[in-house]
Design a protein around this motif. Sequence first.
Motif, PDB file in Angstrom:
ATOM      1  N   PRO A   1       0.829  -1.211   0.000  1.00  0.00           N
ATOM      2  CA  PRO A   1       0.000   0.000   0.000  1.00  0.00           C
ATOM      3  C   PRO A   1       0.865   1.264   0.000  1.00  0.00           C
ATOM      4  O   PRO A   1       1.949   1.292   0.587  1.00  0.00           O
ATOM      5  N   LEU A   2       0.371   2.304  -0.680  1.00  0.00           N
ATOM      6  CA  LEU A   2       1.025   3.613  -0.703  1.00  0.00           C
ATOM      7  C   LEU A   2       0.011   4.681  -0.322  1.00  0.00           C
ATOM      8  O   LEU A   2      -1.160   4.600  -0.699  1.00  0.00           O
ATOM      9  N   THR A   3       0.482   5.677   0.406  1.00  0.00           N
ATOM     10  CA  THR A   3      -0.325   6.859   0.685  1.00  0.00           C
ATOM     11  C   THR A   3       0.202   7.961  -0.212  1.00  0.00           C
ATOM     12  O   THR A   3       1.379   8.313  -0.137  1.00  0.00           O
ATOM     13  N   VAL A   4      -0.656   8.476  -1.086  1.00  0.00           N
ATOM     14  CA  VAL A   4      -0.242   9.531  -2.013  1.00  0.00           C
ATOM     15  C   VAL A   4      -0.933  10.822  -1.589  1.00  0.00           C
ATOM     16  O   VAL A   4      -2.163  10.913  -1.592  1.00  0.00           O
ATOM     17  N   ARG A   5      -0.113  11.808  -1.208  1.00  0.00           N
ATOM     18  CA  ARG A   5      -0.626  13.093  -0.736  1.00  0.00           C
ATOM     19  C   ARG A   5      -0.680  14.090  -1.892  1.00  0.00           C
ATOM     20  O   ARG A   5       0.152  14.028  -2.803  1.00  0.00           O
ATOM     21  N   PRO A   6      -1.629  15.025  -1.843  1.00  0.00           N
ATOM     22  CA  PRO A   6      -1.638  16.075  -2.869  1.00  0.00           C
ATOM     23  C   PRO A   6      -0.484  17.036  -2.638  1.00  0.00           C
ATOM     24  O   PRO A   6       0.025  17.150  -1.512  1.00  0.00           O
ATOM     25  N   LEU A   7      -0.052  17.710  -3.690  1.00  0.00           N
ATOM     26  CA  LEU A   7       0.980  18.728  -3.526  1.00  0.00           C
ATOM     27  C   LEU A   7       0.438  19.831  -2.635  1.00  0.00           C
ATOM     28  O   LEU A   7      -0.760  20.154  -2.689  1.00  0.00           O
ATOM     29  N   PRO A   8       1.290  20.442  -1.793  1.00  0.00           N
ATOM     30  CA  PRO A   8       0.800  21.497  -0.889  1.00  0.00           C
ATOM     31  C   PRO A   8       0.277  22.702  -1.667  1.00  0.00           C
ATOM     32  O   PRO A   8       0.793  23.046  -2.727  1.00  0.00           O
ATOM     33  N   GLU A   9      -0.749  23.322  -1.141  1.00  0.00           N
ATOM     34  CA  GLU A   9      -1.342  24.516  -1.765  1.00  0.00           C
ATOM     35  C   GLU A   9      -0.585  25.771  -1.370  1.00  0.00           C
ATOM     36  O   GLU A   9      -0.513  26.724  -2.139  1.00  0.00           O
ATOM     37  N   ALA A  10      -0.010  25.793  -0.157  1.00  0.00           N
ATOM     38  CA  ALA A  10       0.688  26.980   0.339  1.00  0.00           C
ATOM     39  C   ALA A  10       1.935  27.239  -0.519  1.00  0.00           C
ATOM     40  O   ALA A  10       2.736  26.348  -0.772  1.00  0.00           O
ATOM     41  N   GLY A  11       2.063  28.473  -0.970  1.00  0.00           N
ATOM     42  CA  GLY A  11       3.230  28.865  -1.753  1.00  0.00           C
ATOM     43  C   GLY A  11       3.180  28.442  -3.208  1.00  0.00           C
ATOM     44  O   GLY A  11       4.156  28.598  -3.939  1.00  0.00           O
ATOM     45  N   LYS A  12       2.059  27.925  -3.633  1.00  0.00           N
ATOM     46  CA  LYS A  12       1.915  27.454  -5.002  1.00  0.00           C
ATOM     47  C   LYS A  12       1.837  28.655  -5.956  1.00  0.00           C
ATOM     48  O   LYS A  12       1.005  29.534  -5.769  1.00  0.00           O
ATOM     49  N   PRO A  13       2.713  28.715  -6.974  1.00  0.00           N
ATOM     50  CA  PRO A  13       2.672  29.849  -7.910  1.00  0.00           C
ATOM     51  C   PRO A  13       1.391  29.844  -8.740  1.00  0.00           C
ATOM     52  O   PRO A  13       0.814  28.797  -9.005  1.00  0.00           O
ATOM     53  N   ALA A  14       0.983  31.017  -9.172  1.00  0.00           N
ATOM     54  CA  ALA A  14      -0.197  31.134 -10.036  1.00  0.00           C
ATOM     55  C   ALA A  14       0.076  30.398 -11.341  1.00  0.00           C
ATOM     56  O   ALA A  14       1.165  30.465 -11.895  1.00  0.00           O
ATOM     57  N   GLY A  15      -0.903  29.648 -11.816  1.00  0.00           N
ATOM     58  CA  GLY A  15      -0.746  28.910 -13.076  1.00  0.00           C
ATOM     59  C   GLY A  15       0.078  27.645 -12.942  1.00  0.00           C
ATOM     60  O   GLY A  15       0.452  27.037 -13.942  1.00  0.00           O
ATOM     61  N   PHE A  16       0.369  27.213 -11.717  1.00  0.00           N
ATOM     62  CA  PHE A  16       1.169  25.996 -11.503  1.00  0.00           C
ATOM     63  C   PHE A  16       0.420  24.783 -12.036  1.00  0.00           C
ATOM     64  O   PHE A  16      -0.747  24.578 -11.733  1.00  0.00           O
ATOM     65  N   GLY A  17       1.099  23.958 -12.854  1.00  0.00           N
ATOM     66  CA  GLY A  17       0.442  22.802 -13.475  1.00  0.00           C
ATOM     67  C   GLY A  17       0.870  21.467 -12.913  1.00  0.00           C
ATOM     68  O   GLY A  17       0.437  20.432 -13.390  1.00  0.00           O
ATOM     69  N   GLY A  18       1.758  21.444 -11.922  1.00  0.00           N
ATOM     70  CA  GLY A  18       2.129  20.178 -11.299  1.00  0.00           C
ATOM     71  C   GLY A  18       3.564  19.750 -11.519  1.00  0.00           C
ATOM     72  O   GLY A  18       4.055  18.870 -10.828  1.00  0.00           O
ATOM     73  N   ALA A  19       4.270  20.340 -12.468  1.00  0.00           N
ATOM     74  CA  ALA A  19       5.664  19.952 -12.716  1.00  0.00           C
ATOM     75  C   ALA A  19       6.572  20.700 -11.740  1.00  0.00           C
ATOM     76  O   ALA A  19       6.431  21.906 -11.532  1.00  0.00           O
ATOM     77  N   VAL A  20       7.490  19.979 -11.123  1.00  0.00           N
ATOM     78  CA  VAL A  20       8.414  20.559 -10.159  1.00  0.00           C
ATOM     79  C   VAL A  20       9.827  20.358 -10.672  1.00  0.00           C
ATOM     80  O   VAL A  20      10.195  19.260 -11.085  1.00  0.00           O
ATOM     81  N   GLY A  21      10.626  21.436 -10.658  1.00  0.00           N
ATOM     82  CA  GLY A  21      12.021  21.327 -11.087  1.00  0.00           C
ATOM     83  C   GLY A  21      12.334  22.356 -12.152  1.00  0.00           C
ATOM     84  O   GLY A  21      11.502  23.175 -12.529  1.00  0.00           O
ATOM     85  N   ARG A  22      13.568  22.306 -12.654  1.00  0.00           N
ATOM     86  CA  ARG A  22      13.999  23.191 -13.738  1.00  0.00           C
ATOM     87  C   ARG A  22      14.049  22.359 -15.004  1.00  0.00           C
ATOM     88  O   ARG A  22      14.629  21.275 -15.015  1.00  0.00           O
ATOM     89  N   PHE A  23      13.460  22.880 -16.057  1.00  0.00           N
ATOM     90  CA  PHE A  23      13.386  22.137 -17.302  1.00  0.00           C
ATOM     91  C   PHE A  23      13.977  22.955 -18.435  1.00  0.00           C
ATOM     92  O   PHE A  23      13.830  24.178 -18.470  1.00  0.00           O
ATOM     93  N   ARG A  24      14.664  22.274 -19.335  1.00  0.00           N
ATOM     94  CA  ARG A  24      15.186  22.910 -20.534  1.00  0.00           C
ATOM     95  C   ARG A  24      14.859  21.988 -21.695  1.00  0.00           C
ATOM     96  O   ARG A  24      15.171  20.803 -21.644  1.00  0.00           O
ATOM     97  N   VAL A  25      14.225  22.516 -22.719  1.00  0.00           N
ATOM     98  CA  VAL A  25      13.826  21.716 -23.868  1.00  0.00           C
ATOM     99  C   VAL A  25      14.579  22.224 -25.085  1.00  0.00           C
ATOM    100  O   VAL A  25      14.688  23.432 -25.307  1.00  0.00           O
ATOM    101  N   LYS A  26      15.095  21.308 -25.871  1.00  0.00           N
ATOM    102  CA  LYS A  26      15.816  21.662 -27.090  1.00  0.00           C
ATOM    103  C   LYS A  26      15.331  20.747 -28.195  1.00  0.00           C
ATOM    104  O   LYS A  26      15.153  19.551 -27.985  1.00  0.00           O
ATOM    105  N   ALA A  27      15.117  21.305 -29.380  1.00  0.00           N
ATOM    106  CA  ALA A  27      14.687  20.510 -30.532  1.00  0.00           C
ATOM    107  C   ALA A  27      15.562  20.858 -31.718  1.00  0.00           C
ATOM    108  O   ALA A  27      15.910  22.016 -31.933  1.00  0.00           O
ATOM    109  N   ASP A  28      15.933  19.856 -32.484  1.00  0.00           N
ATOM    110  CA  ASP A  28      16.733  20.032 -33.707  1.00  0.00           C
ATOM    111  C   ASP A  28      16.125  19.207 -34.816  1.00  0.00           C
ATOM    112  O   ASP A  28      15.516  18.175 -34.574  1.00  0.00           O
ATOM    113  N   LEU A  29      16.338  19.651 -36.039  1.00  0.00           N
ATOM    114  CA  LEU A  29      15.942  18.879 -37.216  1.00  0.00           C
ATOM    115  C   LEU A  29      17.180  18.209 -37.780  1.00  0.00           C
ATOM    116  O   LEU A  29      18.270  18.764 -37.739  1.00  0.00           O
TER     117      LEU A  29
END
Length: 172
Positions: A136-164
Motif C-alpha cells: 500500500p502507498l499513501t499519495v498526498r496532494p501537492l501542498p497549496e501553500a506557496g503554489k505559484p499562479a498557473g502551476f500545473g504540477g511539474a516541479v524542477g527546472r526544465f530545458r527543452v531543445k529541438a533540432d531537425l
Amino acid sequence: RRANGPPPLFVTADTDKKSVYANEQVVYSVKFHYAIPLLGNAEWTPPDTTGMLSEDLPPSPARTAGIEGRNYNVSEVKIALFPLTAGPKTVGAGTIRCQVQKGVDVDPFAGDFFRQFFAAGLTMAEPVTLQTKPVPLTVRPLPEAGKPAGFGGAVGRFRVKADLDKATVKAG
C-alpha cells in the motif's frame, strides 16, 4: 522463523517510501531468493500499478546472501513508480514462475526398485509460482501553500531543445 529453517526459495517486495506526493518517484524493489538450482530462467510478471506511471530501472547485479544459516542467490528487479493522483494506491502482487529440480525418491519396497534406484540420479522439473504481497502507498496532494499562479504540477527546472536532422526535404 520456520521450525525446520528458511524455505528453499522465496520472494519479497517493498518500496523505498510508503508516503509520497502525487507525481513523486517511489522505487518498488522485488528480491527473488533461491537456494536450490533453477531449470532455466525465472519468468517475472510485474504487478498491477493502476493510477501510476512505471519505468523499469536497470537490473541490479546478481548477488548472494546468507539468511538464517542458508546461502541464497538473489536476483532483484526495480521499478520507478509515479503515482498520478492523491489518495490511497496499491502496488499489486507481482509473480515469479520458475522450474526447480525435483529428485526422484527411491522406495526400497517398490516392485520396480532397480529401475527407481538407477533413476535416482535423474531430476524432474517441478513448476513453482511465487507471488509478492501487495504494497500500500499513501499519495498526498501537492501542498497549496506557496503554489505559484498557473502551476500545473511539474516541479524542477526544465530545458527543452529541438533540432531537425535536415533543413530541406522532398515533398511526399
